[in-house]
Design a protein around this motif. Structure first.
Motif, PDB file in Angstrom:
ATOM      1  N   ASP A 169       0.834  -1.063   0.113  1.00 55.74           N
ATOM      2  CA  ASP A 169       0.147  -0.160  -0.449  1.00 55.74           C
ATOM      3  C   ASP A 169       0.890   1.458  -0.109  1.00 55.74           C
ATOM      4  O   ASP A 169       0.542   2.690  -0.472  1.00 55.74           O
ATOM      5  CB  ASP A 169      -0.784  -0.015   1.478  1.00 55.74           C
ATOM      6  CG  ASP A 169      -2.264  -1.011   0.695  1.00 55.74           C
ATOM      7  OD1 ASP A 169      -2.644  -1.195  -0.321  1.00 55.74           O
ATOM      8  OD2 ASP A 169      -2.638  -0.968   1.801  1.00 55.74           O
ATOM      9  N   TRP A 170       1.664   1.373   0.282  1.00 55.09           N
ATOM     10  CA  TRP A 170       2.660   2.000  -0.327  1.00 55.09           C
ATOM     11  C   TRP A 170       2.625   2.947  -0.869  1.00 55.09           C
ATOM     12  O   TRP A 170       3.505   3.853  -0.869  1.00 55.09           O
ATOM     13  CB  TRP A 170       4.773   1.865   0.966  1.00 55.09           C
ATOM     14  CG  TRP A 170       5.401   3.177   1.003  1.00 55.09           C
ATOM     15  CD1 TRP A 170       5.978   3.861   1.976  1.00 55.09           C
ATOM     16  CD2 TRP A 170       6.388   3.111   0.494  1.00 55.09           C
ATOM     17  NE1 TRP A 170       6.492   4.988   1.443  1.00 55.09           N
ATOM     18  CE2 TRP A 170       7.018   4.361   0.474  1.00 55.09           C
ATOM     19  CE3 TRP A 170       6.326   3.147  -0.902  1.00 55.09           C
ATOM     20  CZ2 TRP A 170       7.998   5.310  -0.047  1.00 55.09           C
ATOM     21  CZ3 TRP A 170       7.010   3.463  -2.158  1.00 55.09           C
ATOM     22  CH2 TRP A 170       8.736   4.588  -1.311  1.00 55.09           C
ATOM     23  N   TYR A 171       2.908   1.833  -1.756  1.00 55.85           N
ATOM     24  CA  TYR A 171       3.075   2.768  -3.138  1.00 55.85           C
ATOM     25  C   TYR A 171       2.173   3.139  -4.069  1.00 55.85           C
ATOM     26  O   TYR A 171       2.669   3.661  -4.461  1.00 55.85           O
ATOM     27  CB  TYR A 171       3.745   1.678  -4.245  1.00 55.85           C
ATOM     28  CG  TYR A 171       5.076   0.697  -3.237  1.00 55.85           C
ATOM     29  CD1 TYR A 171       6.031   1.002  -4.665  1.00 55.85           C
ATOM     30  CD2 TYR A 171       4.589  -0.628  -2.997  1.00 55.85           C
ATOM     31  CE1 TYR A 171       7.630   0.571  -4.142  1.00 55.85           C
ATOM     32  CE2 TYR A 171       6.268  -1.303  -2.675  1.00 55.85           C
ATOM     33  CZ  TYR A 171       7.057  -0.313  -2.699  1.00 55.85           C
ATOM     34  OH  TYR A 171       7.928  -1.018  -2.776  1.00 55.85           O
ATOM     35  N   ARG A 172       0.830   3.058  -2.907  1.00 58.05           N
ATOM     36  CA  ARG A 172       0.016   3.949  -3.607  1.00 58.05           C
ATOM     37  C   ARG A 172       0.003   5.652  -3.130  1.00 58.05           C
ATOM     38  O   ARG A 172      -1.086   5.908  -3.872  1.00 58.05           O
ATOM     39  CB  ARG A 172      -1.690   3.513  -2.928  1.00 58.05           C
ATOM     40  CG  ARG A 172      -1.534   2.115  -3.486  1.00 58.05           C
ATOM     41  CD  ARG A 172      -3.846   1.954  -2.440  1.00 58.05           C
ATOM     42  NE  ARG A 172      -3.545  -0.068  -2.128  1.00 58.05           N
ATOM     43  CZ  ARG A 172      -4.361  -0.233  -3.763  1.00 58.05           C
ATOM     44  NH1 ARG A 172      -4.498   0.537  -3.936  1.00 58.05           N
ATOM     45  NH2 ARG A 172      -3.950  -1.632  -3.308  1.00 58.05           N
ATOM     46  N   GLU A 173       0.753   6.051  -3.251  1.00 59.19           N
ATOM     47  CA  GLU A 173       1.137   7.470  -2.004  1.00 59.19           C
ATOM     48  C   GLU A 173       2.227   8.173  -2.862  1.00 59.19           C
ATOM     49  O   GLU A 173       3.244   7.419  -3.134  1.00 59.19           O
ATOM     50  CB  GLU A 173       0.640   7.188  -0.700  1.00 59.19           C
ATOM     51  CG  GLU A 173      -0.095   7.098   0.025  1.00 59.19           C
ATOM     52  CD  GLU A 173      -1.581   7.856  -0.608  1.00 59.19           C
ATOM     53  OE1 GLU A 173      -1.554   8.988  -1.410  1.00 59.19           O
ATOM     54  OE2 GLU A 173      -2.717   6.713  -0.731  1.00 59.19           O
ATOM     55  N   PRO A 174       2.800   8.898  -3.385  1.00 63.85           N
ATOM     56  CA  PRO A 174       3.958   9.961  -3.472  1.00 63.85           C
ATOM     57  C   PRO A 174       4.600  10.088  -1.870  1.00 63.85           C
ATOM     58  O   PRO A 174       4.225   9.879  -1.280  1.00 63.85           O
ATOM     59  CB  PRO A 174       2.751  10.922  -3.827  1.00 63.85           C
ATOM     60  CG  PRO A 174       1.731  11.537  -3.885  1.00 63.85           C
ATOM     61  CD  PRO A 174       0.989  10.556  -3.189  1.00 63.85           C
ATOM     62  N   HIS A 175       5.630   9.582  -2.105  1.00 62.25           N
ATOM     63  CA  HIS A 175       6.760  10.128  -1.740  1.00 62.25           C
ATOM     64  C   HIS A 175       7.723  10.800  -1.946  1.00 62.25           C
ATOM     65  O   HIS A 175       8.718  10.007  -3.312  1.00 62.25           O
ATOM     66  CB  HIS A 175       7.609   8.801  -0.847  1.00 62.25           C
ATOM     67  CG  HIS A 175       5.755   7.479  -0.447  1.00 62.25           C
ATOM     68  ND1 HIS A 175       5.768   7.784   1.110  1.00 62.25           N
ATOM     69  CD2 HIS A 175       5.108   6.881  -1.070  1.00 62.25           C
ATOM     70  CE1 HIS A 175       4.574   7.477   0.985  1.00 62.25           C
ATOM     71  NE2 HIS A 175       4.374   6.012  -0.678  1.00 62.25           N
TER      72      HIS A 175
ATOM     73  N   GLN B  31       5.752   6.842  -7.897  1.00 65.39           N
ATOM     74  CA  GLN B  31       4.441   6.915  -8.468  1.00 65.39           C
ATOM     75  C   GLN B  31       3.550   8.052  -9.581  1.00 65.39           C
ATOM     76  O   GLN B  31       2.972   7.808 -10.998  1.00 65.39           O
ATOM     77  CB  GLN B  31       3.118   7.564  -7.466  1.00 65.39           C
ATOM     78  CG  GLN B  31       2.026   7.067  -7.756  1.00 65.39           C
ATOM     79  CD  GLN B  31       1.338   7.601  -7.046  1.00 65.39           C
ATOM     80  OE1 GLN B  31       1.116   9.007  -6.946  1.00 65.39           O
ATOM     81  NE2 GLN B  31      -0.220   6.574  -6.106  1.00 65.39           N
TER      82      GLN B  31
END
Length: 348
Positions: free
Chosen positions: A61-67, A178
């Motif tokens: 799920d970490w990959y669903r959001e920009p970082h 992302q």
């Protein structure tokens, strides 16, 4: 051969989050804008990658959001040191060595930046001697495992007391961005995994598989074949579609040149220990080496079970082949930015 350093032990570690390839494939259309990317056309790459699972230091799920870059790099430092500590501790135990027995440490990694470098950060974790020699290696990408091992072997060859600890760690998954709709980022999403490896190298006269000569071949005008673009939100992957073609057409000559320099021929080799960059690269390797399809079995197994962990992957392959009773003279190889082929001779 008595003047060659040896492999006393090898150990590996992976982070806790197991990513099944099917789950990553299901998420991919959510992560890539279908109007701005070729995600629909490239979806078969997830099934054709030859990967069943990979490991990540962050949950799916970490990959669903920009970082941002700062968050990514801090995650890299924290998890890299943890993975290296686990792998190094196991390697020392397997070798029957203590931290005080280590005279030098070499660390290869290209998926983040640490200053103080990773070798300094791991120093106190492992209670290594304060006078230990330290060599951090950055920028070699997938070639870092072979090149780093060669440098560690050079240091081991010079030791009169103490052994050398060689470490490699890559957290490739943290480089997924992302907002990057490039084909290279889509392919990386289907390939990359995280992992670390540690080896204890004994100085000349010790027992174990022997590390012979190492070498490099760098193709001219090839800087755009493989590497990273440094972006505001992290590292953007560079993959050229020409890599399999270069392997098929030009790698055999580079190998022949390296062997000839050391007065050897292909017939003097009993086999190959190759970095599995991907299925197309593995097929190209077998073609250029005149090997039957599937001959690089250990490389294919590691790719299937762990994905492409950049510099670390070939060390997993080496561990698998040593555990299987590796015997004879082998050429270890990997391809990295430059565009460079790295070679290391190993005799077990």
């Amino acid at each position: 051969m008595d003047a060659d350093p040896t492999i006393l032990s090898i150990a590996t570690s992976v982070p806790p989050h197991r990513l099944l390839q099917g789950d990553v494939e299901m998420m991919a259309p959510e992560l890539f804008d279908q109007r701005r990317s070729n995600i629909e056309r490239l979806m078969p790459v997830f099934q054709n990658a030859g990967i069943s699972q990979r490991f990540s230091c962050v949950p799916l799920d970490w990959y669903r959001e920009p970082h941002g870059w700062q968050e990514r790099n801090q995650l890299y430092i924290d998890h890299a040191v943890d993975l290296l500590e686990r792998a190094a501790s196991e390697a020392l135990m397997k070798a029957g060595r203590q931290a005080k027995d280590i005279a030098a440490i070499v660390v290869a990694s290209t998926t983040g930046i640490a200053t103080p470098s990773l070798d300094a950060l791991i120093l106190n974790r492992l209670n290594l001697p304060s006078h230990v020699q330290r060599l951090p290696i950055f920028g070699l990408g997938c070639g870092g495992g072979v090149v780093g091992l060669g440098h560690a072997a050079t240091l081991a060859r010079l030791q009169t007391e103490g052994d050398v600890l060689f470490l490699a760690v890559e957290l490739c998954g943290l480089t997924f961005r992302q907002g990057d709709m490039s084909n290279s980022n889509i392919i990386a999403a289907a390939l990359f995994g995280d992992g670390a490896a540690a080896m204890v190298l004994g100085r000349p006269g010790s027992r174990g598989p022997r590390l012979g000569p190492a070498g490099l071949h760098t193709w001219p005008d090839s800087l755009d074949v493989m590497g990273w673009n440094v972006c505001d939100d992290g590292l953007g992957v560079i993959f050229s579609r020409d890599i399999p073609t270069i392997v098929r057409q030009e790698l055999a000559a580079a190998i022949a040149g390296f062997l000839a320099h050391h007065k050897l021929e292909r017939s003097d080799l009993d086999g190959f220990i190759c970095h599995p960059g991907g299925m197309k690269v593995l097929d190209a390797l077998e073609d250029c080496l005149d090997l039957p399809r599937g001959n690089l079995a250990a490389a294919r197994e590691i790719l299937r079970e762990y994905g492409n962990m950049s510099a670390v992957t070939v060390l997993f392959v080496l561990q698998r082949m040593l555990a299987g009773g590796l015997s004879g003279r082998y050429l270890m190889s990997a391809l990295g930015p430059g565009f460079t082929a790295a070679f290391q001779l190993i005799e077990a």
